[in-house]
Design a protein around this motif. Structure first.
Motif, PDB file in Angstrom:
ATOM      1  N   VAL A 188      -0.214 -14.634  -4.058  1.00 40.93           N
ATOM      2  CA  VAL A 188       1.045 -13.985  -3.525  1.00 40.93           C
ATOM      3  C   VAL A 188       1.416 -14.697  -2.092  1.00 40.93           C
ATOM      4  CG1 VAL A 188       2.848 -12.428  -2.522  1.00 40.93           C
ATOM      5  CG2 VAL A 188       1.468 -12.027  -4.673  1.00 40.93           C
ATOM      6  N   LEU A 189       0.291 -14.697  -1.213  1.00 36.83           N
ATOM      7  CA  LEU A 189       0.483 -15.387  -0.010  1.00 36.83           C
ATOM      8  C   LEU A 189       0.636 -16.864  -0.078  1.00 36.83           C
ATOM      9  CD1 LEU A 189      -1.445 -13.055   2.275  1.00 36.83           C
ATOM     10  CD2 LEU A 189       0.980 -13.424   2.269  1.00 36.83           C
ATOM     11  N   GLN A 190      -0.295 -17.689  -1.135  1.00 39.27           N
ATOM     12  CA  GLN A 190      -0.244 -18.841  -1.330  1.00 39.27           C
ATOM     13  C   GLN A 190       0.785 -19.354  -2.098  1.00 39.27           C
ATOM     14  OE1 GLN A 190      -3.875 -19.608  -2.986  1.00 39.27           O
ATOM     15  NE2 GLN A 190      -5.035 -19.872  -1.224  1.00 39.27           N
ATOM     16  N   THR A 191       1.530 -18.685  -2.926  1.00 38.20           N
ATOM     17  CA  THR A 191       2.852 -19.085  -3.568  1.00 38.20           C
ATOM     18  C   THR A 191       4.142 -19.025  -2.970  1.00 38.20           C
ATOM     19  OG1 THR A 191       2.854 -17.253  -4.850  1.00 38.20           O
ATOM     20  CG2 THR A 191       1.532 -19.025  -5.845  1.00 38.20           C
ATOM     21  N   THR A 192       4.135 -18.213  -2.046  1.00 39.91           N
ATOM     22  CA  THR A 192       5.469 -17.680  -1.154  1.00 39.91           C
ATOM     23  C   THR A 192       5.426 -18.286   0.253  1.00 39.91           C
ATOM     24  OG1 THR A 192       4.523 -15.642  -0.460  1.00 39.91           O
ATOM     25  CG2 THR A 192       5.806 -15.790  -2.426  1.00 39.91           C
ATOM     26  N   ASP A 193       6.390 -18.130   0.875  1.00 40.23           N
ATOM     27  CA  ASP A 193       6.526 -18.620   2.402  1.00 40.23           C
ATOM     28  C   ASP A 193       6.022 -17.343   3.271  1.00 40.23           C
ATOM     29  OD1 ASP A 193       7.122 -20.987   2.230  1.00 40.23           O
ATOM     30  OD2 ASP A 193       9.366 -20.738   2.216  1.00 40.23           O
ATOM     31  N   PHE A 194       5.473 -16.273   2.780  1.00 42.34           N
ATOM     32  CA  PHE A 194       5.199 -15.022   3.541  1.00 42.34           C
ATOM     33  C   PHE A 194       3.768 -15.153   4.240  1.00 42.34           C
ATOM     34  CE2 PHE A 194       7.407 -13.090  -0.355  1.00 42.34           C
ATOM     35  CZ  PHE A 194       8.443 -13.155   0.208  1.00 42.34           C
ATOM     36  N   ARG A 195       3.639 -14.720   5.345  1.00 39.95           N
ATOM     37  CA  ARG A 195       2.341 -14.566   5.989  1.00 39.95           C
ATOM     38  C   ARG A 195       1.862 -13.082   6.148  1.00 39.95           C
ATOM     39  NH1 ARG A 195       2.650 -17.230  11.360  1.00 39.95           N
ATOM     40  NH2 ARG A 195       0.563 -16.589  11.572  1.00 39.95           N
ATOM     41  N   HIS A 196       2.634 -12.240   5.695  1.00 43.58           N
ATOM     42  CA  HIS A 196       2.329 -10.536   5.900  1.00 43.58           C
ATOM     43  C   HIS A 196       2.918 -10.034   4.548  1.00 43.58           C
ATOM     44  CE1 HIS A 196       3.360 -12.412  10.055  1.00 43.58           C
ATOM     45  NE2 HIS A 196       2.190 -11.525  10.137  1.00 43.58           N
ATOM     46  N   LEU A 197       2.027  -9.060   3.989  1.00 45.72           N
ATOM     47  CA  LEU A 197       2.251  -8.555   2.784  1.00 45.72           C
ATOM     48  C   LEU A 197       1.939  -6.872   2.867  1.00 45.72           C
ATOM     49  CD1 LEU A 197       2.751  -9.369  -0.083  1.00 45.72           C
ATOM     50  CD2 LEU A 197       0.336  -9.427  -0.542  1.00 45.72           C
ATOM     51  N   PRO A 198       3.131  -6.190   2.756  1.00 46.57           N
ATOM     52  CA  PRO A 198       2.827  -4.920   2.754  1.00 46.57           C
ATOM     53  C   PRO A 198       2.034  -4.370   1.651  1.00 46.57           C
ATOM     54  CG  PRO A 198       5.278  -5.416   3.122  1.00 46.57           C
ATOM     55  CD  PRO A 198       4.456  -6.647   2.497  1.00 46.57           C
ATOM     56  N   VAL A 199       1.277  -3.451   1.715  1.00 53.32           N
ATOM     57  CA  VAL A 199       0.458  -2.620   0.807  1.00 53.32           C
ATOM     58  C   VAL A 199       0.876  -1.212   0.765  1.00 53.32           C
ATOM     59  CG1 VAL A 199      -1.881  -2.002   0.108  1.00 53.32           C
ATOM     60  CG2 VAL A 199      -1.531  -3.970   1.484  1.00 53.32           C
ATOM     61  N   VAL A 200       1.387  -0.931  -0.631  1.00 56.29           N
ATOM     62  CA  VAL A 200       2.057   0.425  -0.900  1.00 56.29           C
ATOM     63  C   VAL A 200       1.150   1.200  -1.877  1.00 56.29           C
ATOM     64  CG1 VAL A 200       4.370  -0.394  -0.562  1.00 56.29           C
ATOM     65  CG2 VAL A 200       3.421  -0.512  -2.689  1.00 56.29           C
ATOM     66  N   ASP A 201       1.302   2.473  -1.807  1.00 58.08           N
ATOM     67  CA  ASP A 201       0.592   3.330  -3.012  1.00 58.08           C
ATOM     68  C   ASP A 201       1.351   3.504  -4.093  1.00 58.08           C
ATOM     69  OD1 ASP A 201       2.581   5.184  -2.494  1.00 58.08           O
ATOM     70  OD2 ASP A 201       1.282   6.547  -1.126  1.00 58.08           O
ATOM     71  N   GLU A 202       1.174   4.318  -5.235  1.00 58.50           N
ATOM     72  CA  GLU A 202       1.848   4.573  -6.409  1.00 58.50           C
ATOM     73  C   GLU A 202       3.375   5.152  -6.065  1.00 58.50           C
ATOM     74  OE1 GLU A 202      -0.562   7.895  -5.243  1.00 58.50           O
ATOM     75  OE2 GLU A 202      -1.073   5.948  -5.831  1.00 58.50           O
ATOM     76  N   LEU A 203       3.422   5.670  -5.165  1.00 60.70           N
ATOM     77  CA  LEU A 203       4.847   6.208  -4.851  1.00 60.70           C
ATOM     78  C   LEU A 203       5.597   5.178  -4.053  1.00 60.70           C
ATOM     79  CD1 LEU A 203       3.935   9.789  -3.859  1.00 60.70           C
ATOM     80  CD2 LEU A 203       4.673   8.996  -5.973  1.00 60.70           C
ATOM     81  N   GLY A 204       5.159   4.139  -3.615  1.00 55.59           N
ATOM     82  CA  GLY A 204       6.071   2.959  -2.810  1.00 55.59           C
ATOM     83  C   GLY A 204       5.852   3.253  -1.253  1.00 55.59           C
ATOM     84  N   GLU A 205       5.127   4.264  -0.994  1.00 48.37           N
ATOM     85  CA  GLU A 205       4.907   4.434   0.284  1.00 48.37           C
ATOM     86  C   GLU A 205       3.961   3.502   1.113  1.00 48.37           C
ATOM     87  OE1 GLU A 205       3.671   8.614   1.053  1.00 48.37           O
ATOM     88  OE2 GLU A 205       5.408   9.226  -0.426  1.00 48.37           O
ATOM     89  N   LEU A 206       4.382   3.003   2.313  1.00 51.08           N
ATOM     90  CA  LEU A 206       3.630   2.152   3.029  1.00 51.08           C
ATOM     91  C   LEU A 206       2.177   2.329   3.475  1.00 51.08           C
ATOM     92  CD1 LEU A 206       3.700  -0.895   4.377  1.00 51.08           C
ATOM     93  CD2 LEU A 206       4.042   0.531   6.428  1.00 51.08           C
ATOM     94  N   VAL A 207       0.985   2.035   2.988  1.00 44.62           N
ATOM     95  CA  VAL A 207      -0.373   2.481   3.668  1.00 44.62           C
ATOM     96  C   VAL A 207      -1.177   1.321   4.178  1.00 44.62           C
ATOM     97  CG1 VAL A 207      -0.471   4.078   1.444  1.00 44.62           C
ATOM     98  CG2 VAL A 207      -1.427   2.037   1.085  1.00 44.62           C
ATOM     99  N   GLY A 208      -0.553   0.304   3.994  1.00 40.88           N
ATOM    100  CA  GLY A 208      -1.583  -0.838   4.765  1.00 40.88           C
ATOM    101  C   GLY A 208      -0.493  -2.020   4.875  1.00 40.88           C
ATOM    102  N   MET A 209      -1.239  -3.301   5.469  1.00 41.17           N
ATOM    103  CA  MET A 209      -0.701  -4.670   5.605  1.00 41.17           C
ATOM    104  C   MET A 209      -1.609  -5.586   5.470  1.00 41.17           C
ATOM    105  SD  MET A 209       2.805  -4.943   6.229  1.00 41.17           S
ATOM    106  CE  MET A 209       2.903  -6.389   7.365  1.00 41.17           C
ATOM    107  N   LEU A 210      -1.442  -6.594   4.662  1.00 42.66           N
ATOM    108  CA  LEU A 210      -2.404  -7.929   4.869  1.00 42.66           C
ATOM    109  C   LEU A 210      -1.697  -8.853   5.361  1.00 42.66           C
ATOM    110  CD1 LEU A 210      -3.816  -7.805   1.064  1.00 42.66           C
ATOM    111  CD2 LEU A 210      -5.161  -7.738   3.157  1.00 42.66           C
ATOM    112  N   SER A 211      -2.533  -9.695   6.142  1.00 46.13           N
ATOM    113  CA  SER A 211      -1.998 -10.864   6.726  1.00 46.13           C
ATOM    114  C   SER A 211      -2.701 -11.920   6.125  1.00 46.13           C
ATOM    115  CB  SER A 211      -1.719 -10.774   8.033  1.00 46.13           C
ATOM    116  OG  SER A 211      -3.082 -10.868   8.799  1.00 46.13           O
ATOM    117  N   ASP A 212      -2.221 -13.170   6.277  1.00 45.33           N
ATOM    118  CA  ASP A 212      -2.835 -14.531   6.077  1.00 45.33           C
ATOM    119  C   ASP A 212      -4.250 -14.606   6.925  1.00 45.33           C
ATOM    120  OD1 ASP A 212      -1.538 -15.133   8.463  1.00 45.33           O
ATOM    121  OD2 ASP A 212      -0.777 -16.791   8.027  1.00 45.33           O
TER     122      ASP A 212
END
Length: 141
Positions: free
Chosen positions: A31-55
């Motif tokens: 995802v990070l390599q094929t988009t212009d994003f440098r930050h990727l939110p991580v969510v659980d099965e309910l869509g709640e934010l549980v983490g972040m991944l960055s480049d």
């Protein structure tokens, strides 16, 4: 000169691309390599934010040119680990009514380049990057 009052909701990218906590890290890298994003939110099965991944978090996965099969195999094994193994779980987030000044302070104080925007239950609504802040202020969002 005071900054204009600009709300996070006006600056955010709505419904940003995210990954689930149990997705393989290889998917997040893709995802990070094929988009212009440098930050990727991580969510659980309910869509709640549980983490972040960055480049930055994923730099450990980069391999130098490897000629031997063992090094290639090791890289493939790393790509299969769940996102939860590499994400930052201590995430700074705000609600959609947060002011641009608060966003800037959070980014500077925490040395981060993006802030996720969540609702009252912690469900991911959007994300604001430092570029969004900069363009919002220049454009008078």
């Amino acid at each position: 000169m005071p900054l204009p009052r600009i709300r996070a909701a006006k600056l955010m990218t709505e419904s940003p691309r995210s990954v689930r906590v149990d997705d393989p890290i290889g998917e997040a890298v893709d995802v990070l390599q094929t988009t212009d994003f440098r930050h990727l939110p991580v969510v659980d099965e309910l869509g709640e934010l549980v983490g972040m991944l960055s480049d930055r978090d994923l730099r450990a996965l980069e391999l130098p040119y490897a000629e031997d099969a063992a090094a290639v195999n090791a890289a493939l094994q790393k790509a299969r680990v769940p996102v939860s193994m590499m994400m930052s779980s201590d995430v700074v987030s705000v609600g959609p009514d947060a002011d641009v000044t608060e966003l800037m302070e959070l980014m500077l104080d925490n040395k981060i380049g993006a802030v996720p925007i969540v609702d009252g239950e912690g469900v991911l609504l959007g994300i604001v990057s430092y570029v969004d802040v900069f363009l919002g202020i220049l454009g008078g969002a």
